[in-house]
Structure formats: structure tokens, C-alpha cells
Design a protein around this motif. Structure first.
Motif, PDB file in Angstrom:
ATOM      1  N   ASP A 164      -4.346   4.242  -1.324  1.00 51.89           N
ATOM      2  CA  ASP A 164      -5.206   4.644  -0.216  1.00 51.89           C
ATOM      3  C   ASP A 164      -5.787   6.042  -0.390  1.00 51.89           C
ATOM      4  O   ASP A 164      -6.083   6.722   0.594  1.00 51.89           O
ATOM      5  N   GLU A 167       0.803  -1.217   0.000  1.00 53.06           N
ATOM      6  CA  GLU A 167       0.000   0.000   0.000  1.00 53.06           C
ATOM      7  C   GLU A 167       0.841   1.273   0.000  1.00 53.06           C
ATOM      8  O   GLU A 167       1.978   1.279   0.493  1.00 53.06           O
ATOM      9  N   TRP A 205      -8.916   6.315   1.413  1.00 55.06           N
ATOM     10  CA  TRP A 205      -8.774   6.145   2.858  1.00 55.06           C
ATOM     11  C   TRP A 205      -8.134   7.390   3.467  1.00 55.06           C
ATOM     12  O   TRP A 205      -8.362   7.692   4.625  1.00 55.06           O
TER      13      TRP A 205
END
Length: 254
Positions: free
Chosen positions: A142, A107, A145
Motif C-alpha cells: 500500500d 496487504e 495508498w
């Protein structure tokens, strides 16, 4: 990796449950799942460490090694690689491949909530693929996120990671159909996170998604079930679930 790659079918996505310890992995395999992933939150919480902290590197390797004893394909959540050094991240990937893992999630989110620069993350993806070409590298962005929620940024990063050698793209938090279709159009298998109440597996399949991960959801549900079980016993209520028997569980163990 070819067997694992073959499970990524746009329109008929692989449903990937995620385990945080051997017993749950064995139980999932016994239910007929062909592949399981690990969850960094579950592994970290089980070790009493922050999510994705470098201190969980050894626990992640140990769990992956145990899970590969099962008749199931194993992909490993390695968070940000537990290091900023591409060589160290590549070494970790090679160690997991040697242990029998077929894939990793890598990630671009960082512990402080920021995103790694695209070129920095692309270098990590390339280093892993060069060191362990047999691994299915699921490059996670991400953006959704980290509070950006920009589909333009998500697409830029997904295309960069594809060019760096990623085998798939993972965009947790992505749910809007038009946005999903933009990432699907890149041409790599798209992995999305199951978001209860926001998406369905059938709906994501219609959009061309190739993999749906449960992430930390099973771990968090297990926490709720454990607490509810204790409360039900205390309050004289029926148990919330019918658990497997002691013999059922021991039969799963080596």
C-alpha cells in the motif's frame, strides 16, 4: 490454484470484478467471468463495520464459502489478515483454502494508515504459503495508498514479498507507466487496481500487467445506483439503469 494462476497472463490481464455478497457474485459469474474476488470495503460496509476490521473476519469467511458454490474461481480479500499473529493469519488462509478459495490478497497497510515493517509482512506471507501452499497469495503493498508514492519503496517491498513466497504482487494506486514496468520486471504477475480516468485495461496490458482488479468500485457504483434509482422515482425521471428482473435474480440463487 493452477487454473487461477493460468489466468494471470502478462499482456492479457485477468479482469477481476469484486463482490460483497452472494447475489452479485452469482450475477457476475452468470456474465461469464471466470474468477471473482471479494472486496473488504464492501464486506465490511455490508456488516456495518470498519473496513478490514477483525470483526469482519467471520463475514469474509462466510461470503467466500458461499461464493465457492458457484462455477467461478474465488479469491478473497483478507486485508491485513485480521491479526498480527502469523499463525492466526495462516489458519485463516487454510480455512479459506479448505472452503474452496483459490487465492487471497494480503496487504501491508494497517488501519492507522501506516505500513507494516517489511520483515513483519514477509513473515505473514511465508506463514500463509507454508500453511496453505495451494493458495495464490497476492501480496499487496500500500505504498501508493499510504501517501509514500515511492516507487523505490514499492519495489523493495514487492521483491521482499516475492522472496517470502508470494505468487503475485498487488500495488493499488500505481499507474505511471515507468513505475509499472519496474514492478513488472520483478517477474511475478502484477495486479493493479482499475483507476477510472487514469488507466485503461488495454494500456495496462501493454505494460505487462497480469491482473486488473475492480476493488470496491462495483460496490461504490451500486451505492450510487441505488440512491439515483430512489431519486429518479421520487422526481419522476427514468431509471438510471435497466435492472435484471425478479425472476432473473431468483434464478441465480440456490
Amino acid at each position: 490454484m493452477n487454473d487461477f494462476r493460468a489466468l494471470h497472463i502478462p499482456g492479457n490481464p485477468l479482469l477481476l470484478p469484486n463482490a460483497w455478497e452472494f447475489g452479485i457474485g452469482a450475477f457476475l459469474a452468470a456474465q461469464g467471468f471466470r474468477a471473482v474476488g471479494t472486496t473488504s470495503l464492501g464486506v465490511s460496509a455490508a456488516a456495518g463495520e470498519p473496513d478490514g476490521a477483525p470483526s469482519t473476519r467471520d463475514a469474509t469467511i462466510a461470503l467466500a464459502t458461499r461464493l465457492t458454490r458457484l462455477d467461478v474461481l474465488v479469491t478473497v480479500d483478507i486485508a491485513d489478515g485480521f491479526s498480527a499473529d502469523p499463525a492466526e493469519v495462516a489458519d485463516l488462509a487454510a480455512e479459506l483454502a479448505e472452503a474452496g478459495a483459490v487465492g487471497v490478497n494480503l496487504e501491508d497497510g494497517r488501519p492507522d494508515g501506516s505500513l507494516a515493517p517489511v520483515d513483519v509482512q514477509s513473515a505473514l506471507v511465508t506463514a500463509v504459503k507454508e500453511r496453505a501452499p495451494e493458495l495464490f497469495v497476492n501480496a499487496r503493498t500500500d505504498t501508493h495508498w499510504a501517501g509514500d508514492h515511492s516507487i523505490n519503496e514499492a519495489e523493495t517491498r514487492a521483491r521482499a514479498y516475492a522472496a517470502a513466497g508470494a505468487d503475485g504482487v498487488f500495488a493499488p494506486g500505481l499507474a505511471a507507466p515507468a513505475d509499472v514496468e519496474r514492478i513488472v520486471a520483478i517477474g511475478l504477475p502484477l495486479n493493479l487496481l482499475f483507476l477510472p480516468g487514469k488507466v485503461t485495461v488495454a494500456g495496462l496490458a501493454e505494460l505487462g500487467v497480469a491482473r486488473v482488479s475492480l476493488g470496491s468500485l462495483p460496490y461504490r457504483v451500486a451505492l450510487a445506483a441505488a440512491a439515483e434509482t430512489a431519486l429518479a422515482v421520487r422526481d419522476g425521471r427514468d431509471l438510471p439503469l435497466r435492472p435484471p428482473s425478479y425472476a432473473d435474480v431468483t434464478a441465480l440463487l440456490p
